[in-house]
Motif scaffolding. Structure first.
Motif, short mmCIF file in Angstrom:
data_model
loop_
_atom_site.label_atom_id
_atom_site.label_comp_id
_atom_site.label_asym_id
_atom_site.label_seq_id
_atom_site.Cartn_x
_atom_site.Cartn_y
_atom_site.Cartn_z
N UNK A 190 19.17 32.43 25.72
CA UNK A 190 17.93 31.71 25.44
C UNK A 190 18.14 30.63 24.38
N UNK A 191 18.89 30.97 23.34
CA UNK A 191 19.10 30.01 22.25
C UNK A 191 19.88 28.80 22.73
N UNK A 192 20.94 29.02 23.48
CA UNK A 192 21.75 27.90 23.97
C UNK A 192 21.00 27.08 25.00
N UNK A 193 20.12 27.73 25.77
CA UNK A 193 19.30 26.99 26.72
C UNK A 193 18.34 26.06 25.98
N UNK A 194 17.74 26.56 24.90
CA UNK A 194 16.85 25.72 24.09
C UNK A 194 17.64 24.55 23.48
N UNK A 244 9.42 25.23 28.47
CA UNK A 244 8.32 26.18 28.65
C UNK A 244 7.59 25.91 29.96
N UNK A 245 7.37 24.65 30.27
CA UNK A 245 6.68 24.30 31.53
C UNK A 245 7.50 24.73 32.73
N UNK A 246 8.81 24.43 32.70
CA UNK A 246 9.68 24.80 33.83
C UNK A 246 9.72 26.31 34.00
N UNK A 247 9.84 27.05 32.88
CA UNK A 247 9.87 28.51 32.97
C UNK A 247 8.55 29.05 33.54
N UNK A 248 7.43 28.47 33.08
CA UNK A 248 6.14 28.94 33.57
C UNK A 248 5.93 28.64 35.05
N UNK A 249 6.19 27.39 35.44
CA UNK A 249 6.01 27.02 36.85
C UNK A 249 7.02 27.72 37.74
N UNK A 250 8.27 27.80 37.26
CA UNK A 250 9.30 28.46 38.06
C UNK A 250 9.00 29.94 38.26
N UNK A 251 8.53 30.59 37.21
CA UNK A 251 8.19 32.01 37.32
C UNK A 251 7.01 32.22 38.26
N UNK A 252 6.04 31.31 38.20
CA UNK A 252 4.90 31.41 39.11
C UNK A 252 5.33 31.26 40.56
N UNK A 253 6.23 30.30 40.82
CA UNK A 253 6.71 30.10 42.18
C UNK A 253 7.52 31.31 42.67
N UNK A 254 8.38 31.83 41.80
CA UNK A 254 9.18 32.99 42.18
C UNK A 254 8.32 34.23 42.40
N UNK A 255 7.24 34.35 41.63
CA UNK A 255 6.35 35.50 41.81
C UNK A 255 5.65 35.43 43.17
N UNK A 256 5.31 34.23 43.60
CA UNK A 256 4.69 34.10 44.92
C UNK A 256 5.68 34.39 46.03
N UNK A 257 6.94 34.01 45.81
CA UNK A 257 7.95 34.22 46.86
C UNK A 257 8.46 35.65 46.89
N UNK A 300 7.68 38.79 41.90
CA UNK A 300 8.13 39.09 40.54
C UNK A 300 8.42 37.78 39.81
N UNK A 301 7.86 37.57 38.60
CA UNK A 301 8.16 36.35 37.82
C UNK A 301 9.54 36.47 37.18
N UNK A 302 10.57 36.18 37.96
CA UNK A 302 11.94 36.50 37.57
C UNK A 302 12.38 35.81 36.28
N UNK A 303 11.97 34.56 36.09
CA UNK A 303 12.45 33.82 34.91
C UNK A 303 11.86 34.39 33.63
N UNK A 304 10.54 34.54 33.59
CA UNK A 304 9.92 35.10 32.38
C UNK A 304 10.31 36.57 32.20
#
Length: 302
Positions: free
Chosen positions: A181-185, A201-214, A217-221
Motif C-alpha cells: 500500500x505504501x509503495x503504491x501511494x 482512492x477513486x480508482x480503488x473505489x470504482x474498481x472495487x465497485x465494478x469487481x463486486x458487481x462482477x 466481492x470488492x476485491x481491491x478494498x
C-alpha cells in the motif's frame, strides 16, 4: 564516505525539528497536567498494599505515553513518505544526490528504512522513557516520590519492556504487510503529484465497485483491508487473547503475566506471515518499487 549513513543523516537534518517537537510537546503537556491538574485516585480493588493500584497507574501511564509517541511519529512518517518520490525534483537537488556513489534504488530504500523502521523504533524508546517520567509525576502528585520509588519495579519493568519488545519485534512484520500500500501511494504521487492519492482512492473505489458487481466481492478494498488489518495485528493482538485486568486480579499478577502474553502474541504474528496474501503483496510491492526506480531514473534526466 558511506552513502547509506549520508542518506540517513540527510533525513535527520531535514526532519529533526519536527521529530523533536512531536516527542516533546505531548510529553510536556502531559507532565503539566500531571503536576497541576486536580487528580483524584480511588482504588476500588481489595489489595493489601496501596502501592499495588499505583503500580497499575504507573504502568498505564508508561503504556499510554509510549503508544502516543509511537503513533504520532509513525503517522508523520507515513505522511512524509507519500511525498518522498518528488522531494528532490522540484529544486533539482536530485543532481547532488546522484553525484554520490549510490543508485536510485539505494536512494529510495534508505529513506524507507529510516521512516518505516528507525523512526518508529526510536519513538518506542523515547515514549517508554517519557512514560517513566510521567509515571513519576503522577504517582508523586497523588502520593509521594517515595511511593513511586517503592513500586514493584521488577514487575513493572518486566511488563512494560515485554510490551515494548512485542511492538518493536512486530514492527518489521507490520512494514511487510503495509509495504504494498505504501509503495503504491508513493508511485501514485510520483506519477500524478498531489492528485495521486485522490486518484488512487477513486480508482480503488470504482474498481472495487465494478469487481463486486462482477464477482460479488470488492476485491481491491478487501485486499487493502486485509493488509491493513494484518499490519495492526503484527504489532498487537495477533495471539487472539486480549489484555485485560479484572477487579479480582491482583495488579502484581497482571504485570507478571505480560511477558508471557507478549511472547504468545508475537508467535501469533509470526504464524500469520504464512498467508498467500503476504506473498502476493510483496510481489506487488516489488513491482511498485521497480516502477519508482524507473520513474526516478527518467525524471532525473528529464
Amino acid at each position: 564516505m558511506n552513502p547509506t549513513l549520508t542518506l540517513m543523516r540527510r533525513e535527520w537534518l531535514q526532519h529533526r525539528l519536527g521529530w523533536t517537537l512531536l516527542v516533546l510537546l505531548p510529553l510536556v503537556v502531559a507532565l503539566l497536567l500531571a503536576i497541576f491538574a486536580d487528580w483524584k485516585f480511588e482504588a476500588d480493588m481489595d489489595v493489601p498494599s496501596g502501592s499495588l493500584p499505583l503500580s497499575l497507574l504507573a504502568g498505564a501511564s508508561i503504556f499510554a505515553t509510549t503508544a502516543l509517541v509511537f503513533v504520532t511519529l509513525a503517522a508523520t512518517s507515513l505522511i512524509i513518505l507519500s511525498g518522498l518520490p518528488r522531494r528532490d525534483h522540484g529544486d533539482r537537488s536530485i543532481e547532488f544526490w546522484l553525484s554520490l556513489p549510490t543508485g536510485h534504488a539505494h536512494s529510495l530504500a534508505v529513506p524507507l528504512l529510516v521512516h518505516l523502521l528507525l523512526v518508529p523504533a526510536a519513538a518506542l524508546a523515547l515514549g517508554w522513557l517519557g512514560g517513566l517520567l510521567l509515571s513519576a509525576a503522577l504517582v508523586t502528585r497523588l502520593e509521594s516520590l517515595g511511593a513511586w520509588l517503592a513500586l514493584p519495579w521488577l514487575d513493572l519493568l518486566a511488563g512494560t519492556l515485554a510490551l515494548w519488545l512485542r511492538v518493536l519485534a512486530g514492527l518489521p512484520l507490520a512494514v511487510l504487510w503495509l509495504l504494498p500500500l505504501l509503495l503504491l501511494v508513493m508511485l501514485s504521487t510520483a506519477l500524478f503529484k498531489r492528485w495521486g492519492i485522490v486518484l488512487l482512492v477513486v480508482v480503488l473505489g470504482l474498481g472495487s465497485g465494478a469487481l463486486e458487481r462482477l464477482f460479488g466481492e470488492p476485491l481491491l478494498t478487501a485486499a487493502a483491508a486485509t493488509l491493513t488489518r494484518n499490519a495492526g495485528l503484527a504489532l498487537f493482538g495477533a495471539g487472539g487473547a486480549g489484555l485485560s485486568v479484572h477487579a479480582e486480579t491482583q495488579p502484581e499478577a497482571a504485570l507478571q503475566g505480560l511477558p508471557g502474553w507478549a511472547l504468545h502474541d508475537f508467535a501469533g504474528a509470526l504464524s500469520a506471515l504464512a498467508q498467500p496474501a503476504l506473498a502476493a503483496g510483496l510481489l506487488f510491492a516489488a513491482a511498485c518499487f521497480a516502477g519508482l526506480v524507473l520513474w526516478r531514473q527518467r525524471a532525473a534526466v528529464g
